[in-house]
Write a protein that holds these residues in place. Sequence first.
Motif, PDB file in Angstrom:
ATOM      1  N   PHE A 180       7.993   3.844   5.098  1.00 43.32           N
ATOM      2  CA  PHE A 180       7.021   4.298   4.101  1.00 43.32           C
ATOM      3  C   PHE A 180       7.721   4.590   2.771  1.00 43.32           C
ATOM      4  O   PHE A 180       7.290   4.133   1.718  1.00 43.32           O
ATOM      5  N   GLY A 221      -0.541   4.280   4.645  1.00 43.87           N
ATOM      6  CA  GLY A 221      -0.829   5.281   5.666  1.00 43.87           C
ATOM      7  C   GLY A 221      -0.819   6.718   5.195  1.00 43.87           C
ATOM      8  O   GLY A 221      -1.007   7.624   5.993  1.00 43.87           O
ATOM      9  N   GLY A 222      -0.616   6.952   3.908  1.00 49.51           N
ATOM     10  CA  GLY A 222      -0.646   8.310   3.367  1.00 49.51           C
ATOM     11  C   GLY A 222      -2.046   8.685   2.913  1.00 49.51           C
ATOM     12  O   GLY A 222      -3.004   7.956   3.148  1.00 49.51           O
ATOM     13  N   PRO A 262       2.515   9.576   5.738  1.00 49.40           N
ATOM     14  CA  PRO A 262       1.781   9.410   7.004  1.00 49.40           C
ATOM     15  C   PRO A 262       1.955  10.558   7.999  1.00 49.40           C
ATOM     16  O   PRO A 262       1.145  10.704   8.909  1.00 49.40           O
TER      17      PRO A 262
END
Length: 149
Positions: free
Chosen positions: A21, A112-113, A138
């Motif tokens: 990420f 995904g955050g 995430p």
Amino acid sequence: MYIKYVHTNLISKDWRNLARFYVEVFGCKYKYPERDLEGDWLDSLTSINNVQIQGIHLVLPGYDESGPTLEIFQYNSNEENANKKINTEGYGHIAFSVDDVDECLNRIIANGGSAVGETVNGEVSGVGKIHLVYAKDPEGNIIEIQTWE
């Protein structure tokens, strides 16, 4: 006495995914070797019996290999943290200066955050005007995304 800041540590549920990420969103770079630590010395250091720690350091954007890193570690027995809020005591957040706050927030969400609050414009007396937002990676760690005018 010589003092030098060297790293900030994040304890992760899935260190590989969380490291990816920060590489994808912020352009951090892997600083090898990966860590796979265990032994009596680590048990003594952590006060945890039979502890094992895996992870990696990430070179932060704007620095070379000798600069401070983001250390992402995963223990063989993590302790779960309650849902962290922006005003929870202890380490609050890490911050990145970017040229486009909205684009960066979109990248965070796409990877995904999530956003914490709204993107705002503010003014800090004696410092200047700022455009910023708080977001979460995430795993719920808080990130400040900012640009100063």
